[in-house]
Scaffold this motif. Structure first.
Motif, PDB file in Angstrom:
ATOM      1  N   PHE A 159       0.843  -1.205   0.000  1.00 17.41           N
ATOM      2  CA  PHE A 159       0.000   0.000   0.000  1.00 17.41           C
ATOM      3  C   PHE A 159       0.875   1.250   0.000  1.00 17.41           C
ATOM      4  N   LEU A 160       1.875   1.273   0.867  1.00 13.97           N
ATOM      5  CA  LEU A 160       2.771   2.421   0.939  1.00 13.97           C
ATOM      6  C   LEU A 160       3.556   2.607  -0.356  1.00 13.97           C
ATOM      7  N   VAL A 211       4.751   5.870  -4.986  1.00 13.58           N
ATOM      8  CA  VAL A 211       4.969   6.025  -6.418  1.00 13.58           C
ATOM      9  C   VAL A 211       4.057   7.121  -6.968  1.00 13.58           C
ATOM     10  N   ALA A 212       2.811   7.140  -6.503  1.00  9.33           N
ATOM     11  CA  ALA A 212       1.897   8.201  -6.948  1.00  9.33           C
ATOM     12  C   ALA A 212       2.382   9.566  -6.471  1.00  9.33           C
ATOM     13  N   ALA A 213       2.817   9.644  -5.228  1.00  5.75           N
ATOM     14  CA  ALA A 213       3.294  10.927  -4.683  1.00  5.75           C
ATOM     15  C   ALA A 213       4.528  11.416  -5.433  1.00  5.75           C
ATOM     16  N   LEU A 214       5.477  10.524  -5.692  1.00  2.84           N
ATOM     17  CA  LEU A 214       6.692  10.920  -6.395  1.00  2.84           C
ATOM     18  C   LEU A 214       6.386  11.401  -7.816  1.00  2.84           C
ATOM     19  N   ALA A 215       5.436  10.747  -8.466  1.00  5.97           N
ATOM     20  CA  ALA A 215       5.120  11.092  -9.846  1.00  5.97           C
ATOM     21  C   ALA A 215       4.217  12.321  -9.957  1.00  5.97           C
ATOM     22  N   LEU A 216       3.245  12.443  -9.051  1.00  4.92           N
ATOM     23  CA  LEU A 216       2.205  13.447  -9.228  1.00  4.92           C
ATOM     24  C   LEU A 216       2.313  14.661  -8.319  1.00  4.92           C
ATOM     25  N   LYS A 217       2.958  14.527  -7.200  1.00  3.54           N
ATOM     26  CA  LYS A 217       2.988  15.612  -6.220  1.00  3.54           C
ATOM     27  C   LYS A 217       4.392  16.150  -5.987  1.00  3.54           C
ATOM     28  N   TYR A 228      -2.618  -1.205  -5.594  1.00  5.46           N
ATOM     29  CA  TYR A 228      -3.555  -0.430  -6.409  1.00  5.46           C
ATOM     30  C   TYR A 228      -4.304   0.597  -5.562  1.00  5.46           C
ATOM     31  N   ALA A 229      -4.698   0.217  -4.351  1.00  7.08           N
ATOM     32  CA  ALA A 229      -5.394   1.150  -3.465  1.00  7.08           C
ATOM     33  C   ALA A 229      -4.498   2.321  -3.095  1.00  7.08           C
ATOM     34  N   GLY A 230      -3.241   2.052  -2.785  1.00  4.56           N
ATOM     35  CA  GLY A 230      -2.306   3.128  -2.471  1.00  4.56           C
ATOM     36  C   GLY A 230      -2.099   4.059  -3.645  1.00  4.56           C
ATOM     37  N   ALA A 231      -1.952   3.499  -4.838  1.00  4.97           N
ATOM     38  CA  ALA A 231      -1.777   4.324  -6.032  1.00  4.97           C
ATOM     39  C   ALA A 231      -3.037   5.146  -6.314  1.00  4.97           C
TER      40      ALA A 231
END
Length: 126
Positions: free
Chosen positions: A46-47, A52-58, A115-118
């Motif tokens: 989950f983390l 990965v989402a945070a690094l890419a999007l934020k 998937y939930a974390g992303a």
């Protein structure tokens, strides 16, 4: 060389965290099923998705940040070698039902968790 050092440092941190959490959980969970490593793999996946989402999007994360956090810290935290050892131990004890439940839960819930974390990361930062 710098990336190798970052991965190694992060891996040491992740492995130490896994050990501390697994030992703490082992004191409060039944020994008949490997709850600590199952929990660590699910939380870690989950983390990983969230990171990965945070690094890419934020955070517009650098290769160095990804190497240290994803490959190092979370890679060391969620190693499946511990999972494999637990499975082998259950099989050697002839706890076949627990062994196959452990495989299904570890793989299935961990995949759902990444998937939930992303998805959460995309919802927060996209």
């Amino acid at each position: 060389m710098k990336l190798i050092a970052l991965a190694a440092l992060g891996g040491g941190i992740g492995s130490a965290l896994r050990y501390i959490l697994a030992m703490g959980m082992a004191k409060i969970t039944p020994a008949s099923f490997p709850w600590p490593i199952l929990t660590i793999n699910i939380v870690g996946c989950f983390l990983m998705g969230l990171l990965v989402a945070a690094l890419a999007l934020k955070l517009n994360g650098s290769l160095e940040a990804r190497t240290f956090l994803a490959t190092g810290v979370l890679g060391g935290f969620t190693t499946f070698s511990a999972f494999s050892l637990d499975f082998m131990s259950l099989m050697q004890r002839k706890d076949y039902d627990f062994a196959f439940l452990y495989i299904g839960a570890s793989v299935g819930i961990s995949l759902l968790a990444i998937y939930a974390g992303a998805a959460l990361g995309r919802a927060l930062w996209a």
